[in-house]
Design an enzyme around this catalytic site. Sequence first.
Site, PDB file in Angstrom:
ATOM      1  N   LYS A 119       0.813  -1.184   0.000  1.00  0.00           N
ATOM      2  CA  LYS A 119       0.000   0.000   0.000  1.00  0.00           C
ATOM      3  C   LYS A 119       0.860   1.252   0.000  1.00  0.00           C
ATOM      4  O   LYS A 119       0.418   2.336  -0.408  1.00  0.00           O
ATOM      5  CB  LYS A 119      -0.872   0.043   1.274  1.00  0.00           C
ATOM      6  CG  LYS A 119      -1.789  -1.119   1.443  1.00  0.00           C
ATOM      7  CD  LYS A 119      -2.648  -0.950   2.716  1.00  0.00           C
ATOM      8  CE  LYS A 119      -3.489  -2.152   2.970  1.00  0.00           C
ATOM      9  NZ  LYS A 119      -2.973  -2.946   4.116  1.00  0.00           N
ATOM     10  N   GLY A 120       2.093   1.139   0.497  1.00  0.00           N
ATOM     11  CA  GLY A 120       2.913   2.311   0.792  1.00  0.00           C
ATOM     12  C   GLY A 120       3.051   3.334  -0.319  1.00  0.00           C
ATOM     13  O   GLY A 120       3.115   4.524  -0.061  1.00  0.00           O
ATOM     14  N   GLU A 138       8.093   2.962  -5.796  1.00  0.00           N
ATOM     15  CA  GLU A 138       8.166   2.501  -4.407  1.00  0.00           C
ATOM     16  C   GLU A 138       8.224   3.692  -3.446  1.00  0.00           C
ATOM     17  O   GLU A 138       8.715   4.763  -3.803  1.00  0.00           O
ATOM     18  CB  GLU A 138       9.423   1.639  -4.217  1.00  0.00           C
ATOM     19  CG  GLU A 138       9.157   0.143  -4.197  1.00  0.00           C
ATOM     20  CD  GLU A 138       8.492  -0.351  -2.909  1.00  0.00           C
ATOM     21  OE1 GLU A 138       7.741   0.404  -2.256  1.00  0.00           O
ATOM     22  OE2 GLU A 138       8.739  -1.510  -2.565  1.00  0.00           O
ATOM     23  N   ASP A 139       7.752   3.486  -2.248  1.00  0.00           N
ATOM     24  CA  ASP A 139       7.861   4.510  -1.225  1.00  0.00           C
ATOM     25  C   ASP A 139       9.290   4.568  -0.679  1.00  0.00           C
ATOM     26  O   ASP A 139       9.903   5.622  -0.606  1.00  0.00           O
ATOM     27  CB  ASP A 139       6.849   4.267  -0.088  1.00  0.00           C
ATOM     28  CG  ASP A 139       6.849   2.815   0.405  1.00  0.00           C
ATOM     29  OD1 ASP A 139       7.680   1.992  -0.054  1.00  0.00           O
ATOM     30  OD2 ASP A 139       6.003   2.504   1.255  1.00  0.00           O
ATOM     31  N   ASP A 187      14.504  -0.211   1.862  1.00  0.00           N
ATOM     32  CA  ASP A 187      15.161  -0.472   3.146  1.00  0.00           C
ATOM     33  C   ASP A 187      16.150  -1.622   2.948  1.00  0.00           C
ATOM     34  O   ASP A 187      17.273  -1.406   2.509  1.00  0.00           O
ATOM     35  CB  ASP A 187      14.082  -0.773   4.189  1.00  0.00           C
ATOM     36  CG  ASP A 187      14.654  -0.959   5.585  1.00  0.00           C
ATOM     37  OD1 ASP A 187      15.870  -0.822   5.765  1.00  0.00           O
ATOM     38  OD2 ASP A 187      13.875  -1.257   6.511  1.00  0.00           O
ATOM     39  N   LYS A 196      17.072   4.224   2.331  1.00  0.00           N
ATOM     40  CA  LYS A 196      17.750   4.249   3.633  1.00  0.00           C
ATOM     41  C   LYS A 196      19.235   4.008   3.462  1.00  0.00           C
ATOM     42  O   LYS A 196      19.656   3.042   2.846  1.00  0.00           O
ATOM     43  CB  LYS A 196      17.170   3.170   4.552  1.00  0.00           C
ATOM     44  CG  LYS A 196      15.951   3.635   5.305  1.00  0.00           C
ATOM     45  CD  LYS A 196      15.554   2.643   6.386  1.00  0.00           C
ATOM     46  CE  LYS A 196      14.083   2.833   6.715  1.00  0.00           C
ATOM     47  NZ  LYS A 196      13.607   1.849   7.700  1.00  0.00           N
ATOM     48  N   VAL A 254      10.687   5.163   9.703  1.00  0.00           N
ATOM     49  CA  VAL A 254       9.979   6.407   9.424  1.00  0.00           C
ATOM     50  C   VAL A 254       8.512   6.156   9.063  1.00  0.00           C
ATOM     51  O   VAL A 254       8.139   5.043   8.660  1.00  0.00           O
ATOM     52  CB  VAL A 254      10.667   7.206   8.290  1.00  0.00           C
ATOM     53  CG1 VAL A 254      12.013   7.721   8.733  1.00  0.00           C
ATOM     54  CG2 VAL A 254      10.802   6.354   7.024  1.00  0.00           C
ATOM     55  N   ASP A 261       3.713   3.445   6.856  1.00  0.00           N
ATOM     56  CA  ASP A 261       2.896   3.194   8.042  1.00  0.00           C
ATOM     57  C   ASP A 261       3.680   2.604   9.189  1.00  0.00           C
ATOM     58  O   ASP A 261       4.752   2.030   9.018  1.00  0.00           O
ATOM     59  CB  ASP A 261       1.773   2.212   7.701  1.00  0.00           C
ATOM     60  CG  ASP A 261       2.307   0.797   7.485  1.00  0.00           C
ATOM     61  OD1 ASP A 261       3.173   0.627   6.596  1.00  0.00           O
ATOM     62  OD2 ASP A 261       1.882  -0.132   8.207  1.00  0.00           O
ATOM     63  N   ARG A 285      -0.042   6.775   7.493  1.00  0.00           N
ATOM     64  CA  ARG A 285       0.253   6.889   6.058  1.00  0.00           C
ATOM     65  C   ARG A 285      -0.132   8.253   5.509  1.00  0.00           C
ATOM     66  O   ARG A 285       0.418   8.713   4.522  1.00  0.00           O
ATOM     67  CB  ARG A 285      -0.516   5.828   5.257  1.00  0.00           C
ATOM     68  CG  ARG A 285      -0.086   4.399   5.518  1.00  0.00           C
ATOM     69  CD  ARG A 285      -0.735   3.491   4.485  1.00  0.00           C
ATOM     70  NE  ARG A 285      -0.711   2.086   4.857  1.00  0.00           N
ATOM     71  CZ  ARG A 285       0.315   1.263   4.632  1.00  0.00           C
ATOM     72  NH1 ARG A 285       1.410   1.720   4.058  1.00  0.00           N
ATOM     73  NH2 ARG A 285       0.241   0.002   4.989  1.00  0.00           N
TER      74      ARG A 285
END
Length: 179
Positions: A40-41, A96-97, A100, A128, A150, A156, A162
């Site tokens: 969902k990000g 993508e959000d 990581d 990151k 974050v 989220d 969000r």
Amino acid sequence: MRIGKVLVTEEQIRSKLAEMGAAITEDYRGRDLLMVGILKGAFIVMADLARHVELPVEFDFMAVSSYGAATKTSGVVRILKDLDQEIEGRDVLIVEDIIDSGLTLHYLLRNLEVRKPASLEVAALLVKDGVERPPLDIRYEGFHIPPEFVIGYGLDYAGRYRNLPYVAVMEEGDEEVPT
Ligand code: IMP
Ligand code: MG
């Protein structure tokens, strides 16, 4: 848990997405661009980035699970929702959000490559730093942030936060009580 230091402001995100959108517009002119948001990000990044892409672009979404409710990646990626369409011969841009561990993206790239798109690139709002990850080629990067957990702008914690219009560090402590 509560909202901590703001790492990237609303204004910074706005101008960065405009820059990224302009670059995408230049790069994909005359091509058959399909933007694929990872739910969902990425839903907020996708919506805001897309409005800076001045091309007749198509959209699709995939939903994958990586984290559950915890803040550390499990390394297991599960496809909850696949693409609606075939991507053979298409110019695919994954949106993508955040990157990581890179495990989600690494899996997605392998999964989509076998479907023989004409091209396959990645746009991510956040990357990151200081994290060991498989080598990934991220064509459009927004911001590098320290390796902290974050929230906001699509990201989220346990399904919440969000909708924050900025990116902030999540802090230990009492839940913020809305006033
Ligand atoms: P990765 O597979 O470890 O690169 O993580 C990918 C996904 O985990 C992202 O698309 C996010 O949904 C989630 N994620 C990674 N880091 C954070 C974070 O700091 N806050 C919230 N979600 C995160
Ligand atoms: Mg998530």
